[in-house]
Design a protein around this motif. Structure first.
Motif, PDB file in Angstrom:
ATOM      1  N   PHE A   2      -5.857   9.081  -4.026  1.00 53.96           N
ATOM      2  CA  PHE A   2      -5.772   7.726  -4.563  1.00 53.96           C
ATOM      3  C   PHE A   2      -6.634   7.630  -5.813  1.00 53.96           C
ATOM      4  CE2 PHE A   2      -5.051   6.869   0.049  1.00 53.96           C
ATOM      5  CZ  PHE A   2      -3.772   6.364  -0.054  1.00 53.96           C
ATOM      6  N   SER A   3      -6.386   6.627  -6.635  1.00 59.45           N
ATOM      7  CA  SER A   3      -7.092   6.495  -7.907  1.00 59.45           C
ATOM      8  C   SER A   3      -8.176   5.426  -7.915  1.00 59.45           C
ATOM      9  CB  SER A   3      -6.092   6.173  -9.021  1.00 59.45           C
ATOM     10  OG  SER A   3      -5.131   7.194  -9.118  1.00 59.45           O
ATOM     11  N   TYR A   4      -8.277   4.625  -6.889  1.00 56.68           N
ATOM     12  CA  TYR A   4      -9.205   3.489  -6.914  1.00 56.68           C
ATOM     13  C   TYR A   4     -10.210   3.573  -5.773  1.00 56.68           C
ATOM     14  CZ  TYR A   4      -5.719   1.877 -10.172  1.00 56.68           C
ATOM     15  OH  TYR A   4      -4.867   1.805 -11.227  1.00 56.68           O
ATOM     16  N   LEU A   5     -11.322   2.876  -5.928  1.00 54.20           N
ATOM     17  CA  LEU A   5     -12.406   2.841  -4.950  1.00 54.20           C
ATOM     18  C   LEU A   5     -12.834   4.261  -4.593  1.00 54.20           C
ATOM     19  CD1 LEU A   5     -14.014   0.601  -3.470  1.00 54.20           C
ATOM     20  CD2 LEU A   5     -12.583   1.040  -1.486  1.00 54.20           C
ATOM     21  N   ASP A   6     -13.096   5.036  -5.647  1.00 56.57           N
ATOM     22  CA  ASP A   6     -13.539   6.423  -5.495  1.00 56.57           C
ATOM     23  C   ASP A   6     -12.564   7.247  -4.656  1.00 56.57           C
ATOM     24  OD1 ASP A   6     -15.279   8.491  -6.112  1.00 56.57           O
ATOM     25  OD2 ASP A   6     -16.575   8.109  -4.388  1.00 56.57           O
ATOM     26  N   GLY A   7     -11.279   7.025  -4.876  1.00 60.93           N
ATOM     27  CA  GLY A   7     -10.251   7.797  -4.190  1.00 60.93           C
ATOM     28  C   GLY A   7      -9.893   7.296  -2.803  1.00 60.93           C
ATOM     29  N   ASN A   8     -10.168   6.025  -2.516  1.00 58.20           N
ATOM     30  CA  ASN A   8      -9.894   5.488  -1.179  1.00 58.20           C
ATOM     31  C   ASN A   8      -8.897   4.348  -1.155  1.00 58.20           C
ATOM     32  OD1 ASN A   8     -11.693   7.007   0.681  1.00 58.20           O
ATOM     33  ND2 ASN A   8     -13.199   6.347  -0.812  1.00 58.20           N
ATOM     34  N   CYS A   9      -8.493   3.834  -2.308  1.00 63.40           N
ATOM     35  CA  CYS A   9      -7.508   2.746  -2.369  1.00 63.40           C
ATOM     36  C   CYS A   9      -6.377   3.121  -3.306  1.00 63.40           C
ATOM     37  CB  CYS A   9      -8.161   1.445  -2.834  1.00 63.40           C
ATOM     38  SG  CYS A   9      -9.112   0.639  -1.554  1.00 63.40           S
ATOM     39  N   CYS A  10      -5.195   2.585  -3.008  1.00 58.08           N
ATOM     40  CA  CYS A  10      -3.998   2.947  -3.767  1.00 58.08           C
ATOM     41  C   CYS A  10      -3.797   2.111  -5.028  1.00 58.08           C
ATOM     42  CB  CYS A  10      -2.774   2.841  -2.865  1.00 58.08           C
ATOM     43  SG  CYS A  10      -2.398   1.163  -2.317  1.00 58.08           S
ATOM     44  N   SER A  11      -4.458   0.961  -5.129  1.00 64.77           N
ATOM     45  CA  SER A  11      -4.245   0.095  -6.287  1.00 64.77           C
ATOM     46  C   SER A  11      -5.483  -0.763  -6.531  1.00 64.77           C
ATOM     47  CB  SER A  11      -3.038  -0.816  -6.052  1.00 64.77           C
ATOM     48  OG  SER A  11      -3.318  -1.728  -5.012  1.00 64.77           O
ATOM     49  N   MET A  12      -5.527  -1.383  -7.689  1.00 62.95           N
ATOM     50  CA  MET A  12      -6.633  -2.295  -7.979  1.00 62.95           C
ATOM     51  C   MET A  12      -6.599  -3.496  -7.033  1.00 62.95           C
ATOM     52  SD  MET A  12      -6.801  -2.182 -12.130  1.00 62.95           S
ATOM     53  CE  MET A  12      -8.219  -3.242 -12.275  1.00 62.95           C
ATOM     54  N   GLN A  13      -5.424  -3.898  -6.631  1.00 62.70           N
ATOM     55  CA  GLN A  13      -5.285  -5.024  -5.708  1.00 62.70           C
ATOM     56  C   GLN A  13      -5.919  -4.682  -4.354  1.00 62.70           C
ATOM     57  OE1 GLN A  13      -1.203  -6.157  -5.067  1.00 62.70           O
ATOM     58  NE2 GLN A  13      -1.775  -8.285  -4.774  1.00 62.70           N
ATOM     59  N   CYS A  14      -5.657  -3.482  -3.844  1.00 62.98           N
ATOM     60  CA  CYS A  14      -6.251  -3.059  -2.578  1.00 62.98           C
ATOM     61  C   CYS A  14      -7.758  -2.847  -2.722  1.00 62.98           C
ATOM     62  CB  CYS A  14      -5.584  -1.789  -2.068  1.00 62.98           C
ATOM     63  SG  CYS A  14      -3.947  -2.096  -1.365  1.00 62.98           S
ATOM     64  N   GLU A  15      -8.175  -2.350  -3.890  1.00 63.50           N
ATOM     65  CA  GLU A  15      -9.613  -2.192  -4.143  1.00 63.50           C
ATOM     66  C   GLU A  15     -10.312  -3.548  -4.108  1.00 63.50           C
ATOM     67  OE1 GLU A  15     -11.982   0.429  -7.324  1.00 63.50           O
ATOM     68  OE2 GLU A  15     -10.924  -1.267  -8.232  1.00 63.50           O
ATOM     69  N   ARG A  16      -9.726  -4.556  -4.733  1.00 63.00           N
ATOM     70  CA  ARG A  16     -10.294  -5.910  -4.748  1.00 63.00           C
ATOM     71  C   ARG A  16     -10.310  -6.500  -3.333  1.00 63.00           C
ATOM     72  NH1 ARG A  16     -13.952  -8.143  -6.755  1.00 63.00           N
ATOM     73  NH2 ARG A  16     -13.353  -7.139  -8.662  1.00 63.00           N
ATOM     74  N   ASP A  17      -9.230  -6.280  -2.584  1.00 63.05           N
ATOM     75  CA  ASP A  17      -9.192  -6.757  -1.198  1.00 63.05           C
ATOM     76  C   ASP A  17     -10.325  -6.148  -0.387  1.00 63.05           C
ATOM     77  OD1 ASP A  17      -6.920  -8.252  -1.724  1.00 63.05           O
ATOM     78  OD2 ASP A  17      -5.535  -6.755  -0.885  1.00 63.05           O
ATOM     79  N   TRP A  18     -10.546  -4.833  -0.559  1.00 64.96           N
ATOM     80  CA  TRP A  18     -11.628  -4.160   0.164  1.00 64.96           C
ATOM     81  C   TRP A  18     -12.966  -4.778  -0.203  1.00 64.96           C
ATOM     82  CZ3 TRP A  18     -16.214  -1.843  -0.706  1.00 64.96           C
ATOM     83  CH2 TRP A  18     -16.765  -1.129   0.357  1.00 64.96           C
ATOM     84  N   TYR A  19     -13.186  -4.986  -1.503  1.00 65.79           N
ATOM     85  CA  TYR A  19     -14.473  -5.539  -1.924  1.00 65.79           C
ATOM     86  C   TYR A  19     -14.668  -6.959  -1.390  1.00 65.79           C
ATOM     87  CZ  TYR A  19     -18.592  -6.789  -4.407  1.00 65.79           C
ATOM     88  OH  TYR A  19     -19.863  -7.196  -4.679  1.00 65.79           O
ATOM     89  N   ASN A  20     -13.618  -7.752  -1.404  1.00 60.44           N
ATOM     90  CA  ASN A  20     -13.739  -9.125  -0.907  1.00 60.44           C
ATOM     91  C   ASN A  20     -14.128  -9.164   0.575  1.00 60.44           C
ATOM     92  OD1 ASN A  20     -13.151 -10.231  -3.384  1.00 60.44           O
ATOM     93  ND2 ASN A  20     -10.990 -10.526  -2.942  1.00 60.44           N
ATOM     94  N   VAL A  21     -13.673  -8.192   1.355  1.00 64.82           N
ATOM     95  CA  VAL A  21     -13.986  -8.165   2.783  1.00 64.82           C
ATOM     96  C   VAL A  21     -15.316  -7.467   3.048  1.00 64.82           C
ATOM     97  CG1 VAL A  21     -13.239  -7.248   5.019  1.00 64.82           C
ATOM     98  CG2 VAL A  21     -11.566  -8.276   3.478  1.00 64.82           C
ATOM     99  N   TYR A  22     -15.554  -6.312   2.396  1.00 61.58           N
ATOM    100  CA  TYR A  22     -16.696  -5.462   2.758  1.00 61.58           C
ATOM    101  C   TYR A  22     -17.796  -5.372   1.706  1.00 61.58           C
ATOM    102  CZ  TYR A  22     -13.243  -3.874   6.127  1.00 61.58           C
ATOM    103  OH  TYR A  22     -12.307  -3.827   7.112  1.00 61.58           O
TER     104      TYR A  22
END
Length: 129
Positions: A38-58
């Motif tokens: 994957f390209s986002y969240l240091d190789g742990n998220c598939c998109s910027m949208q999923c990266e933002r979702d992760w950050y909003n929760v965790y």
């Protein structure tokens, strides 16, 4: 064969895209994306949208766990060192390595081994040579 992993975005499965669709024709469902990289969240998220979702929760929990900055960080002459290199026009395309201080504009030559050594400059920018 590379190991497949799942996107860590907590809402990845809720986004309606063709590559998330799984199941037989009459019983389609969305699933979390699964890829080898994957390209986002240091190789742990598939998109910027999923990266933002992760950050909003965790995100707040991660900052609380690893420690929030409570005082401003200050750039001084002691911690303003960075590694750099210049390409030379030699026949072998070698490069000249050095450390550079962004505040004092000092420049000191270093070897390629020192350049490659992760401990030659500390994480906070102090020279360790």
């Amino acid at each position: 064969m590379s190991q497949l992993k799942y996107c860590q975005g907590p809402r990845c499965h809720t986004y309606d895209t063709k590559d998330r669709k799984r199941g037989p024709k009459d019983n389609k469902r969305n699933e979390t994306r699964r890829r080898s990289s994957f390209s986002y969240l240091d190789g742990n998220c598939c998109s910027m949208q999923c990266e933002r979702d992760w950050y909003n929760v965790y995100g707040s929990r991660a900052l609380d766990h690893f420690g929030r900055i409570t005082q401003p960080k200050v750039l001084t002459a002691d911690n303003a060192w960075r590694k750099r290199y210049d390409w030379t026009s030699s026949a072998d395309d070698s490069c000249r390595h050095y450390v550079y201080n962004y505040l004092t504009e000092e420049r000191h030559s270093i070897t390629e081994q020192q350049y490659d050594d992760a401990t030659s400059i500390t994480d906070d920018g102090r020279l360790n040579i």
